[in-house]
Each structure stands twice: as C-alpha cells, then as structure tokens.
Design a protein around this motif. Structure first.
Motif, PDB file in Angstrom:
ATOM      1  N   GLY A 215      69.044  92.509  55.799  1.00 55.15           N
ATOM      2  CA  GLY A 215      67.642  92.586  56.201  1.00 55.15           C
ATOM      3  C   GLY A 215      66.948  91.240  56.170  1.00 55.15           C
ATOM      4  N   ASP A 216      67.328  90.384  55.204  1.00 58.99           N
ATOM      5  CA  ASP A 216      66.739  89.047  55.130  1.00 58.99           C
ATOM      6  C   ASP A 216      67.158  88.210  56.333  1.00 58.99           C
ATOM      7  N   LEU A 217      68.428  88.332  56.715  1.00 60.15           N
ATOM      8  CA  LEU A 217      68.909  87.589  57.877  1.00 60.15           C
ATOM      9  C   LEU A 217      68.219  88.071  59.147  1.00 60.15           C
ATOM     10  N   VAL A 218      68.060  89.386  59.275  1.00 55.27           N
ATOM     11  CA  VAL A 218      67.412  89.947  60.466  1.00 55.27           C
ATOM     12  C   VAL A 218      65.972  89.457  60.577  1.00 55.27           C
ATOM     13  N   ALA A 219      65.252  89.464  59.463  1.00 52.09           N
ATOM     14  CA  ALA A 219      63.863  88.990  59.476  1.00 52.09           C
ATOM     15  C   ALA A 219      63.798  87.511  59.824  1.00 52.09           C
ATOM     16  N   ASP A 220      64.734  86.741  59.288  1.00 53.03           N
ATOM     17  CA  ASP A 220      64.785  85.314  59.571  1.00 53.03           C
ATOM     18  C   ASP A 220      65.043  85.073  61.057  1.00 53.03           C
ATOM     19  N   ALA A 221      65.982  85.828  61.630  1.00 52.48           N
ATOM     20  CA  ALA A 221      66.324  85.666  63.048  1.00 52.48           C
ATOM     21  C   ALA A 221      65.162  86.075  63.948  1.00 52.48           C
ATOM     22  N   ALA A 222      64.400  87.091  63.538  1.00 52.73           N
ATOM     23  CA  ALA A 222      63.276  87.554  64.357  1.00 52.73           C
ATOM     24  C   ALA A 222      62.226  86.468  64.535  1.00 52.73           C
ATOM     25  N   GLU A 223      62.146  85.554  63.571  1.00 52.11           N
ATOM     26  CA  GLU A 223      61.180  84.464  63.680  1.00 52.11           C
ATOM     27  C   GLU A 223      61.514  83.529  64.834  1.00 52.11           C
ATOM     28  N   HIS A 224      62.801  83.441  65.205  1.00 52.84           N
ATOM     29  CA  HIS A 224      63.172  82.600  66.349  1.00 52.84           C
ATOM     30  C   HIS A 224      62.542  83.131  67.635  1.00 52.84           C
ATOM     31  N   LEU A 225      62.633  84.435  67.832  1.00 51.82           N
ATOM     32  CA  LEU A 225      62.043  85.036  69.038  1.00 51.82           C
ATOM     33  C   LEU A 225      60.523  84.908  69.023  1.00 51.82           C
TER      34      LEU A 225
END
Length: 252
Positions: A215-225
């Motif tokens: 979940g931490d990785l997913v949230a981090d990746a969402a910031e790129h978009l």
C-alpha cells in the motif's frame, strides 16, 4: 584464490531468497558486537546485463533494496562469488562500485559491510534532492508543453504496476526512470546524473527498517500521476507541494 573464473555465467535463481545466517522469526545469531561474516548471500534474481560485473552489480543492488543484504552484516567476495558461480573478482569490482555509492564499506581482509543508515541520513538526502529537483521542475512546469508531459505517462504507469505487485526492486528502478525522464527535459545531463545518484542512495534500506508495504508503494506511485497532471496544468503550487511531499514521504 581468484583465478580464471571472471567470465563464468551467473547461475539461475535458487527460488525464494532468504537473508543468509538469519534465523527464523527474524533472529540473527552473532557475536557480542553484532558483527557477522556470512558465507552465503541471498539467491540472485535473473539479470540481463552484458558483462558478468554488470550482472553481479545488478543482483547486489536488488538484494540491497529488498533488504536481503542486511545493514551491518559483512559479506566476503569469495563467498558471494561461490554462490553466484563466478570468481571473486567481478564480485569485488561490483562491491567497490557499491562502496563508491555509499551502500557498503570495505572491511580489510574480511569483505564488505552493508552500510548502516539512519533516518537522519535519509532526511538529509530528501532535503538535498528537493533543493535540486524542485526548482528544476517548477521551471519546467512553466516552459514544457502539456504534450511532452503526457509522453511520460507510460513511465508513471510502470511505477504503479510495479507497486501493485509489491516488487520493491522493480519499483525502485521504475521510480528512478520516471524522475530521470522528468529532469532530462531540462537538457542538463550532469543534473540528471547527480540527481539519480542521490535518488539511488535514498533507496538503500535503513537499519532495522520495516519492509515497505504494498500500500505504501502504491500511494507513492500514485503521486507520479498526480504530479504529471499538475505539470500539464502548469499548477506550480501543486507541483511544488507534490514534489516535496514525494521526497519526504517516499516508501523507498
């Protein structure tokens, strides 16, 4: 010693890797100083590099990001070479590169100790990265057309795909690729190289740090978009906020 095996191929993966010498339940046997010399490394993943040294370097970087090479532990080049099916020479060369990058330190006559890093060091790296990248991204947000930012969307999506699988090493590579592509729009290769080096150093694990959850990785990746959307809209306050938050709250 280290004769005649530098061109042997890296052996296939051995299955689910485990930190060498680590007992069940996370216990690690060792002496009173907490210093351990390990005879076997974690099993290498499949790597696709042209040189043996490059393959070993890639495998060791993956093991570092995944926490399979434990901060504070000492690993010998001959033992690592035995496991990888190569001589100690390419392992030692790869470890020397990791030493330059600050991931390990040389222990004379023993091998290489994985650097024990603190939360303060990570915060300092985040601060330096922000000092370099935030002004550049704000300048690019004013000058780069929306179409150029849209071209980077596949790279941002790649980070979300890696995050969804919980692949820490894969996410680390995709994360750096996205940031390199953004900064490359400034047309300054020295800037890209310096920022990428800082980014990589920020991805080495902390001492006794918990493994990042999916979940931490997913949230981090969402910031790129979200960052791409703000850049396309030339929304400078949002760009600045997102970039600073991304550095300070990064899962890796």
């Amino acid at each position: 010693m280290e004769q005649g095996r530098a061109h042997e191929a890296v052996v296939p993966p051995y299955g689910s890797p485990r930190v060498p010498g680590q007992a069940r339940g996370g216990e690690r046997p060792g002496d009173a100083r907490g210093e351990h010399v390990h005879g076997e490394p974690p099993a290498p993943r499949s790597v696709h590099r042209h040189s043996v040294r490059g393959q070993i370097l890639a495998a060791l970087r993956t093991a570092l990001v995944d926490g399979e090479l434990v901060p504070g532990e000492v690993y010998s080049a001959p033992a690592l070479g035995e496991r990888f099916g190569v001589s100690a020479t390419p392992v030692r060369e790869a470890m020397q590169q990791l030493s330059i990058e600050g991931a390990v330190e040389v222990v004379p006559n023993r091998g290489f100790r994985v650097t024990e890093r603190s939360a303060r060091e990570l915060a300092e790296l985040a601060e330096v990265r922000a000092m370099i990248e935030v002004p550049v991204m704000l300048r690019l947000a004013r000058t780069v057309p929306a179409g150029r930012w849209a071209e980077l969307r596949p790279l941002a999506l790649a980070t979300t795909e890696a995050a969804a699988t919980g692949d820490r090493a894969g996410y680390a590579e995709c994360d750096r690729a996205f940031h390199r592509a953004v900064l490359a729009l400034a047309g300054n290769q020295q800037l890209v190289q310096v920022a990428d080096d800082l980014h990589r150093r920020a991805q080495w694990p902390l001492t006794a740090a918990p493994v990042a959850r999916r979940g931490d990785l997913v949230a981090d990746a969402a910031e790129h978009l979200a960052l791409l959307d703000a850049l396309c809209a030339q929304n400078l306050p949002v760009v600045q906020s997102l970039v600073r938050e991304h550095f300070t709250g990064s899962a890796l």
